[in-house]
Design a protein around this motif. Structure first.
Motif, mmCIF file in Angstrom:
data_model
loop_
_atom_site.group_PDB
_atom_site.id
_atom_site.type_symbol
_atom_site.label_atom_id
_atom_site.label_comp_id
_atom_site.label_asym_id
_atom_site.label_seq_id
_atom_site.Cartn_x
_atom_site.Cartn_y
_atom_site.Cartn_z
ATOM 1 N N ASN A 28 0.824 -1.131 0.044
ATOM 2 C CA ASN A 28 -0.241 0.052 0.028
ATOM 3 C C ASN A 28 1.005 1.321 0.120
ATOM 4 O OD1 ASN A 28 -2.798 0.672 0.063
ATOM 5 N ND2 ASN A 28 -2.422 1.718 2.140
ATOM 6 N N ILE A 29 0.588 2.362 -1.085
ATOM 7 C CA ILE A 29 1.204 3.538 -0.979
ATOM 8 C C ILE A 29 0.456 4.418 -0.375
ATOM 9 C CG2 ILE A 29 1.773 5.409 -2.629
ATOM 10 C CD1 ILE A 29 2.892 3.200 -4.494
ATOM 11 N N VAL A 30 1.152 5.173 0.963
ATOM 12 C CA VAL A 30 0.456 6.441 1.529
ATOM 13 C C VAL A 30 1.639 7.505 1.307
ATOM 14 C CG1 VAL A 30 -0.321 7.223 3.737
ATOM 15 C CG2 VAL A 30 -0.653 4.626 3.119
ATOM 16 N N TYR A 31 1.067 8.542 1.028
ATOM 17 C CA TYR A 31 1.806 9.755 0.928
ATOM 18 C C TYR A 31 1.150 11.006 1.356
ATOM 19 C CZ TYR A 31 -0.978 11.163 -3.167
ATOM 20 O OH TYR A 31 -1.888 11.510 -4.075
ATOM 21 N N GLU A 32 1.916 11.995 1.700
ATOM 22 C CA GLU A 32 1.645 13.364 2.084
ATOM 23 C C GLU A 32 2.115 14.419 1.344
ATOM 24 O OE1 GLU A 32 -1.142 14.321 3.650
ATOM 25 O OE2 GLU A 32 -1.636 12.585 4.862
ATOM 26 N N TYR A 33 1.656 15.662 1.008
ATOM 27 C CA TYR A 33 2.355 16.706 0.403
ATOM 28 C C TYR A 33 2.087 18.063 0.920
ATOM 29 C CZ TYR A 33 -2.258 17.331 -1.803
ATOM 30 O OH TYR A 33 -3.428 17.494 -1.998
ATOM 31 N N GLY A 34 3.108 18.904 0.637
ATOM 32 C CA GLY A 34 2.792 20.244 0.819
ATOM 33 C C GLY A 34 3.229 21.232 -0.313
ATOM 34 N N VAL A 35 2.366 22.082 -0.510
ATOM 35 C CA VAL A 35 2.604 22.822 -1.740
ATOM 36 C C VAL A 35 2.817 24.382 -1.421
ATOM 37 C CG1 VAL A 35 1.457 23.691 -3.971
ATOM 38 C CG2 VAL A 35 0.889 21.402 -2.860
ATOM 39 N N ALA A 36 3.671 25.006 -2.276
ATOM 40 C CA ALA A 36 3.950 26.400 -2.104
ATOM 41 C C ALA A 36 4.095 27.157 -3.376
ATOM 42 C CB ALA A 36 5.011 26.704 -1.277
ATOM 43 N N TYR A 37 3.363 28.392 -3.451
ATOM 44 C CA TYR A 37 3.473 29.067 -4.946
ATOM 45 C C TYR A 37 4.224 30.589 -4.807
ATOM 46 C CZ TYR A 37 -0.276 25.727 -6.156
ATOM 47 O OH TYR A 37 -1.059 24.758 -6.115
ATOM 48 N N SER A 38 5.015 30.881 -5.666
ATOM 49 C CA SER A 38 5.863 32.038 -5.429
ATOM 50 C C SER A 38 4.965 33.113 -5.723
ATOM 51 C CB SER A 38 6.863 32.102 -6.780
ATOM 52 O OG SER A 38 6.018 31.991 -7.934
ATOM 53 N N GLY A 39 3.782 33.133 -6.335
ATOM 54 C CA GLY A 39 2.860 34.212 -6.517
ATOM 55 C C GLY A 39 1.908 34.574 -5.309
ATOM 56 N N ALA A 40 1.137 33.264 -5.067
ATOM 57 C CA ALA A 40 0.323 33.256 -3.987
ATOM 58 C C ALA A 40 0.960 33.576 -2.524
ATOM 59 C CB ALA A 40 -0.703 32.056 -4.013
ATOM 60 N N ASP A 41 2.133 32.976 -2.406
ATOM 61 C CA ASP A 41 2.579 33.297 -0.918
ATOM 62 C C ASP A 41 3.726 34.301 -1.080
ATOM 63 O OD1 ASP A 41 1.604 30.929 0.280
ATOM 64 O OD2 ASP A 41 2.676 29.780 -1.244
ATOM 65 N N ASP A 42 3.700 35.088 -2.237
ATOM 66 C CA ASP A 42 4.663 36.429 -2.255
ATOM 67 C C ASP A 42 6.177 35.820 -1.895
ATOM 68 O OD1 ASP A 42 5.237 39.019 -2.648
ATOM 69 O OD2 ASP A 42 4.525 39.537 -0.733
ATOM 70 N N LEU A 43 6.562 35.058 -2.552
ATOM 71 C CA LEU A 43 8.206 34.853 -2.399
ATOM 72 C C LEU A 43 8.824 35.017 -3.637
ATOM 73 C CD1 LEU A 43 7.438 31.264 -0.613
ATOM 74 C CD2 LEU A 43 8.218 33.497 0.435
ATOM 75 N N SER A 44 10.291 35.486 -3.340
ATOM 76 C CA SER A 44 10.889 35.723 -4.491
ATOM 77 C C SER A 44 12.121 34.758 -4.710
ATOM 78 C CB SER A 44 11.186 37.181 -4.740
ATOM 79 O OG SER A 44 11.816 37.410 -3.509
ATOM 80 N N SER A 45 12.242 33.865 -3.799
ATOM 81 C CA SER A 45 13.476 32.953 -3.603
ATOM 82 C C SER A 45 13.261 31.667 -3.713
ATOM 83 C CB SER A 45 14.138 33.447 -2.226
ATOM 84 O OG SER A 45 15.298 32.364 -2.136
ATOM 85 N N ILE A 46 13.940 30.855 -4.724
ATOM 86 C CA ILE A 46 13.443 29.660 -4.709
ATOM 87 C C ILE A 46 13.569 28.715 -3.371
ATOM 88 C CG2 ILE A 46 15.722 28.936 -5.638
ATOM 89 C CD1 ILE A 46 14.133 27.013 -7.622
ATOM 90 N N THR A 47 14.679 28.942 -2.753
ATOM 91 C CA THR A 47 15.200 28.401 -1.559
ATOM 92 C C THR A 47 13.673 28.535 -0.411
ATOM 93 O OG1 THR A 47 16.319 30.086 -0.559
ATOM 94 C CG2 THR A 47 17.540 28.455 -1.729
ATOM 95 N N LYS A 48 13.365 29.847 -0.360
ATOM 96 C CA LYS A 48 12.189 29.875 0.579
ATOM 97 C C LYS A 48 10.963 29.337 0.073
ATOM 98 C CE LYS A 48 13.672 34.538 2.076
ATOM 99 N NZ LYS A 48 13.425 35.975 2.278
ATOM 100 N N LEU A 49 10.809 29.205 -1.138
ATOM 101 C CA LEU A 49 9.650 28.485 -1.902
ATOM 102 C C LEU A 49 9.776 27.129 -1.392
ATOM 103 C CD1 LEU A 49 7.011 28.962 -3.597
ATOM 104 C CD2 LEU A 49 8.705 28.156 -5.594
ATOM 105 N N ILE A 50 10.812 26.323 -1.706
ATOM 106 C CA ILE A 50 11.103 25.158 -0.976
ATOM 107 C C ILE A 50 10.889 24.700 0.276
ATOM 108 C CG2 ILE A 50 12.854 23.072 -1.102
ATOM 109 C CD1 ILE A 50 13.929 24.254 -3.711
#
Length: 257
Positions: free
Chosen positions: A196-218
């Motif tokens: 059985n595969i069980v997974y979880e995820y977290g999502v972030a967007y540069s525009g919606a979250d007002d981020l300009s750095s890729i490290t902060k986005l990750i």
């Protein structure tokens, strides 16, 4: 490599034009043609010149073949260095290379990152061994690749974590990707022969979250993934504490004879 390829191409073109010019002058110019046929010295000189031209063409041709093989070897080495040996998708080194491209500049407003953790991997490794765990990683990686439709970067971020990176139009494609992934996992889990595969995820967007750095986005996507686990642990603990405790059964004292 690209400059070398261009230089060799120009060299071959110049050589071909020069050879055609020489051949044209020999055939068209009657006097030179007659001298070649009657004068032994001129004939020998022309033979040596044609041999030189042929050897030059052969050397250039060999250069192209060797360069082509070198490019193939370089491509194979690059692919091997950038591919996870278990998951057969982009590895941490490849992901870091992409991150470095945005290190000194603002990221696009349409960029999005999804951090995914394969939760069930730990149990599979513990109960069935690491080989079965590797098979689970490969199966999940295939699902990630198929769900991406080559519209995003899919990579293994180490251990049981995977990263999905949309460089543009993330707000339009991310939800569709997650729906496709959920469908594929559901079909996979429906087969009783599969773990059985069980997974979880977290999502972030540069525009919606007002981020300009890729490290902060990750970092934000990873933080949201961790928040899910904390909330699940807190909910499980609250449910456990809410369960009524069974009172111990008191045995009645036997009457003395």
């Amino acid at each position: 490599m690209k400059k070398f390829d261009t230089a060799k191409t120009i060299e071959l073109i110049i050589f071909m034009l020069f050879a055609m010019f020489c051949f044209y002058n020999i055939v068209i110019a009657g006097d030179l043609y007659r001298q070649i046929s009657t004068d032994k010295s001129v004939r020998m000189l022309c033979i040596f010149l044609w041999i030189s031209l042929f050897m030059a063409f052969a050397f250039i041709f060999v250069d192209f073949i060797m360069y082509s093989k070198q490019n193939e070897s370089l491509y194979s080495l690059t692919a091997a260095a950038n591919t996870d040996t278990v998951a057969h998708i982009a590895n941490r080194y490849s992901i870091d290379s992409i991150i470095d491209e945005y290190a000194d500049k603002d990221i696009p407003d349409e960029m999005g990152v999804c951090m995914i953790e394969l939760v069930s991997l730990k149990d599979v490794n513990a109960n069935f061994g690491r080989m079965e765990g590797n098979n689970l990683i490969r199966s999940f990686s295939i699902m990630l690749s198929l769900a991406s439709l080559n519209e995003c970067i899919v990579g293994r971020n180490g251990g049981n974590r995977f990263i999905i990176l949309y460089e543009k139009s993330a707000d339009l494609h991310m939800d569709v990707f997650l729906e496709r992934l959920a469908d594929k996992v559901r079909d996979y889990n429906a087969d009783a022969r599969n773990h059985n595969i069980v997974y979880e995820y977290g999502v972030a967007y540069s525009g919606a979250d007002d981020l300009s750095s890729i490290t902060k986005l990750i970092s934000l996507s990873s933080m949201r993934l961790s928040d899910k686990f904390r909330k699940q642990a807190a909910a499980a603990k609250a449910a456990e504490e809410a369960e009524p405790q069974a009172e111990p059964i008191k045995s009645e004292a036997e009457p003395e004879p």
